[in-house]
Design a protein around this motif. Structure first.
Motif, PDB file in Angstrom:
ATOM      1  N   THR A 156      12.195  43.196  58.285  1.00  0.00           N
ATOM      2  CA  THR A 156      11.019  43.095  57.436  1.00  0.00           C
ATOM      3  C   THR A 156      10.731  44.446  56.781  1.00  0.00           C
ATOM      4  N   GLU A 213       4.458  43.636  50.111  1.00  0.00           N
ATOM      5  CA  GLU A 213       3.774  42.624  50.914  1.00  0.00           C
ATOM      6  C   GLU A 213       3.086  41.583  50.032  1.00  0.00           C
ATOM      7  N   TYR A 263       4.895  36.485  55.365  1.00  0.00           N
ATOM      8  CA  TYR A 263       6.000  37.232  54.769  1.00  0.00           C
ATOM      9  C   TYR A 263       6.586  36.412  53.629  1.00  0.00           C
ATOM     10  N   TRP A 265      13.119  40.304  54.755  1.00  0.00           N
ATOM     11  CA  TRP A 265      11.779  39.850  54.402  1.00  0.00           C
ATOM     12  C   TRP A 265      10.952  41.004  53.849  1.00  0.00           C
TER      13      TRP A 265
END
Length: 405
Positions: A166, A171, A239, A248
């Motif tokens: 991630t 975001e 995500y 991600w």
């Protein structure tokens, strides 16, 4: 030992081989392994156990049944740049563990095992440090064990472990409809919104000290929970990513979901009163007859979580004061308050009776007068500038006219 006493490894008798003393056993499909044949040599009065299975790689030796497990520390969902290690463990005394990555682009890794107290028992464990991870580390991993003293002994492959990275993309944002404060039975839908180009979304609920074990991606950015109950309260984030990828975005800002209706309702009042002039101070008092240590103030229709006040002194009476200073027209609305306990922070009481806060518009007249004054001053300045420009223009023409005469 006859063939009927063989361990149940999915073995089935097949046709005999070229060697009259040789018997072949067809191996039923072991998960994640290919079809293969195991060969046993008949020894006078009894059959031996089948030998090493031959397949795309040396598979499980018959009679050995201890599949290792593969885990990630601190977890299989890890932020880019953070450290992670993969742990292969088994209760069987394999002296070597081997780590494989699906796809074959990365060569297998090999580590000698050590006996460690792991997962509440003594096990043979090998640790595979991955270092600071990046996008290339994402993928599916498995491990298996072997013994150097007998190259024919190898365990089955572990269950797959999906390592997901991630923090690679920006975001997304997470919101909830009808809002972050709901009643049991309400239909709640999360919406994960990201930049264009992302077609995979995952929603995670905070489960305390246990990190997420997998990001269950879906193509829709909406996550309907349906009718909620008290267990749905908590922190959530989402995500965004791309299809068929282990990479991600960074997590969204966390969103707190509160479920009301647990305790008896508190009482809400305003001091000096619910009708106040613009610019004044007003205090909303929330008082409870039920023991509580946290108070929540919510304005009806707001998409933001309620304001919270935590009591430092638990002496009776249980009450909290929310001060709005100074009030503006934006504070107009209907307010309700709730209580909760730190032992179950996401379960709120029934709402207080509504309190409508009215901010009088008298100061809007002051605004109007002030705007008129500003307009008048601006007009005066423009007139003065116009006079000065005209004077300057006439001043330039007088010498010109004199020279012409």
């Amino acid at each position: 030992m006859g063939s009927s006493s063989l361990p149940d490894l999915g073995l089935r008798k097949a046709s005999g081989g070229r060697n009259p003393k040789e018997r072949r056993f067809q191996l039923s499909r072991v998960p994640d392994q290919a079809w293969s044949f195991c060969v046993g040599i008949e020894d006078n009065s009894q059959d031996s156990l089948p030998g090493l299975c031959q397949g795309p790689w040396d598979q499980v030796q018959a009679g050995v049944d201890s599949t290792p497990s593969l885990s990630a520390d601190p977890g299989p969902v890890v932020a880019s740049g953070r450290r992670v290690s993969l742990l292969c463990s088994s209760q069987t005394t394999w002296d070597t563990f081997h780590l494989l990555k699906e796809g074959g682009a990365v060569p297998p890794q090999h580590r000698k095992s050590e006996q460690k107290y792991y997962a509440r028992r003594w096990r043979q464990v090998a640790i595979f440090p991955m270092g600071h991870v990046n996008t290339s580390h994402g993928g599916t991993y498995r491990c298996y064990g072997s013994n150097s003293s007998n190259s024919n002994e190898r365990s089955q492959l572990s269950a797959p472990l999906h390592l997901e990275i991630t923090g690679v993309y920006r975001e997304p944002s997470l919101s909830a409809k009808p809002g972050p404060l709901v009643l049991p039975g309400d239909n709640l839908t999360f919406q994960c919104r990201s930049e264009a180009g992302f077609d995979r979304f995952a929603l995670i609920k905070d489960e305390g000290p246990t990190p997420p074990q997998h990001l269950h991606g879906q193509h829709s950015s909406d996550f309907p929970l349906g009718p909620v109950n008290l267990s749905h309260g908590g922190w959530y984030w989402c995500y965004s990513g791309h299809n068929l990828s282990y990479v991600w975005s960074a997590p969204s800002a966390p969103l707190e979901i509160l479920i009301a209706g647990m305790y008896r309702k508190p009482f809400l009042s305003a001091q000096p009163g619910p009708s106040v002039p613009w610019g004044a101070n007003v205090t909303l008092q929330c008082r409870s007859e039920v023991r509580a240590d946290t108070f929540h103030l919510h304005r009806e229709g707001s998409l933001y979580p309620p304001q919270q006040l935590r009591l430092q002194d638990m002496a009776v009476p249980f009450e909290a004061y929310f001060t709005i200073s100074p009030v503006t027209l934006g504070h107009n609305g209907t307010y309700r308050c709730y209580i909760s306990r730190s032992s179950s922070p996401f379960q709120l009481s029934q709402s207080s009776d509504p309190l409508e806060l009215l901010v009088s518009g008298s100061n809007t007249q002051d605004y109007t007068v002030g705007n008129l004054i500003r307009l008048g001053v601006s007009g005066l300045v423009l007139m003065v500038l116009g006079v000065l420009l005209c004077e300057a223009w006439h001043s330039q023409r007088r010498p010109h006219n004199a020279a012409s005469s």
